[in-house]
Design a protein around this motif. Sequence first.
Motif, PDB file in Angstrom:
ATOM      1  N   UNK A   1       0.821  -1.213   0.000  1.00 13.14           N
ATOM      2  CA  UNK A   1       0.000   0.000   0.000  1.00 13.14           C
ATOM      3  C   UNK A   1       0.857   1.266   0.000  1.00 13.14           C
ATOM      4  N   UNK A   2       0.254   2.365  -0.412  1.00 14.56           N
ATOM      5  CA  UNK A   2       0.918   3.668  -0.346  1.00 14.56           C
ATOM      6  C   UNK A   2       0.846   4.185   1.089  1.00 14.56           C
ATOM      7  N   UNK A   3       1.946   4.817   1.524  1.00 10.29           N
ATOM      8  CA  UNK A   3       1.958   5.384   2.876  1.00 10.29           C
ATOM      9  C   UNK A   3       1.991   6.913   2.818  1.00 10.29           C
ATOM     10  N   UNK A   4       1.606   7.470   1.673  1.00 11.70           N
ATOM     11  CA  UNK A   4       1.696   8.927   1.507  1.00 11.70           C
ATOM     12  C   UNK A   4       0.802   9.680   2.488  1.00 11.70           C
TER      13      UNK A   4
ATOM     14  N   UNK B   1       2.491   8.805   6.340  1.00 10.25           N
ATOM     15  CA  UNK B   1       3.849   9.241   6.677  1.00 10.25           C
ATOM     16  C   UNK B   1       4.245  10.485   5.892  1.00 10.25           C
ATOM     17  N   UNK B   2       4.812  11.447   6.591  1.00  9.04           N
ATOM     18  CA  UNK B   2       5.318  12.651   5.932  1.00  9.04           C
ATOM     19  C   UNK B   2       6.785  12.474   5.574  1.00  9.04           C
ATOM     20  N   UNK B   3       7.362  13.520   5.001  1.00  9.69           N
ATOM     21  CA  UNK B   3       8.765  13.456   4.563  1.00  9.69           C
ATOM     22  C   UNK B   3       9.729  13.114   5.703  1.00  9.69           C
ATOM     23  N   UNK B   4       9.569  13.708   6.916  1.00  4.29           N
ATOM     24  CA  UNK B   4      10.530  13.357   7.988  1.00  4.29           C
ATOM     25  C   UNK B   4      10.457  11.882   8.377  1.00  4.29           C
TER      26      UNK B   4
END
Lengths: 132, 140
Positions: A110-113, A116-119
């Motif tokens: 799955x996508x974790x976009x 979860x953020x960039x950090x």
Amino acid sequence: MKISAAIKPLGCAALAAVVALTSAFTLGAVLRREATRDSRQQPEVERWLDSGTPTSAALVAHGRTLFLDSCAHCHGADARGDEGPDLHDVQVSDRYIGNIITHGIPHEMPSFSKKLGAPEITALIAYVRSLK
Amino acid sequence: MDSAYWAKAHGAATHFPFALTLVSGALDATGFALAGRPVVRDLHAAGYWTMLLGALGAVPAVASGLLMTQGSLLGHGALRLHHLFVWPAFALLVALATWRVSVGRRSTRPMFAGYLLAVALAAGLMSVAGYWGGEMMVAR
């Protein structure tokens, strides 16, 4: 039809179902093992050109916490692979790892976009990089 | 061969067991309802062979699905939902065909009624599995 004569076809049917499922699951396990082996890609030019994610012990520890929360149920608590592949010594770029975490893999991961953020993704990359 | 090829093969192969099981159930149910009439024997014969072909057709459908997903037995999201219905449907379909072959024409009426209920269950499981499979294709 006597009861004993009725049970025999039922037994045959149950046995056939078990054999069919076992065969399918065995084929699945073999294919998954092959796919896991194939996922250990050869180093690419992109990897050598990539500056790499800055890392530190704290970042790796944070990444491990995130990994245990979001990834361990598929990749295993030790990241040695379970339903998902082994993540030790992956020969792909940090950017590639980040893209996989962000966008996922159709039908596989799955996508974790949204989760979860960039950090967090940076921490996860640092943790995956620490796995040797 | 890549997973795109197997996705096409799976899409093509998966409709045969589904259609054949539905037709088999319809033929046998009609034969069951028309008990005693001359046409019943032919209806059950057609139901027998369509069930057998449906179960045989499930093998390439399952194999192409496994090749497409690189051996995923459960997966995530829609794939997981697809698999939760596919595996019981596959097992039930193979069991039904085997039972049919084992029993031949020696089945009693109550037993055959149970068989028809199980065929309906298998068709239902395949329908839901097919729905989630279709959802994955739309999501592409």
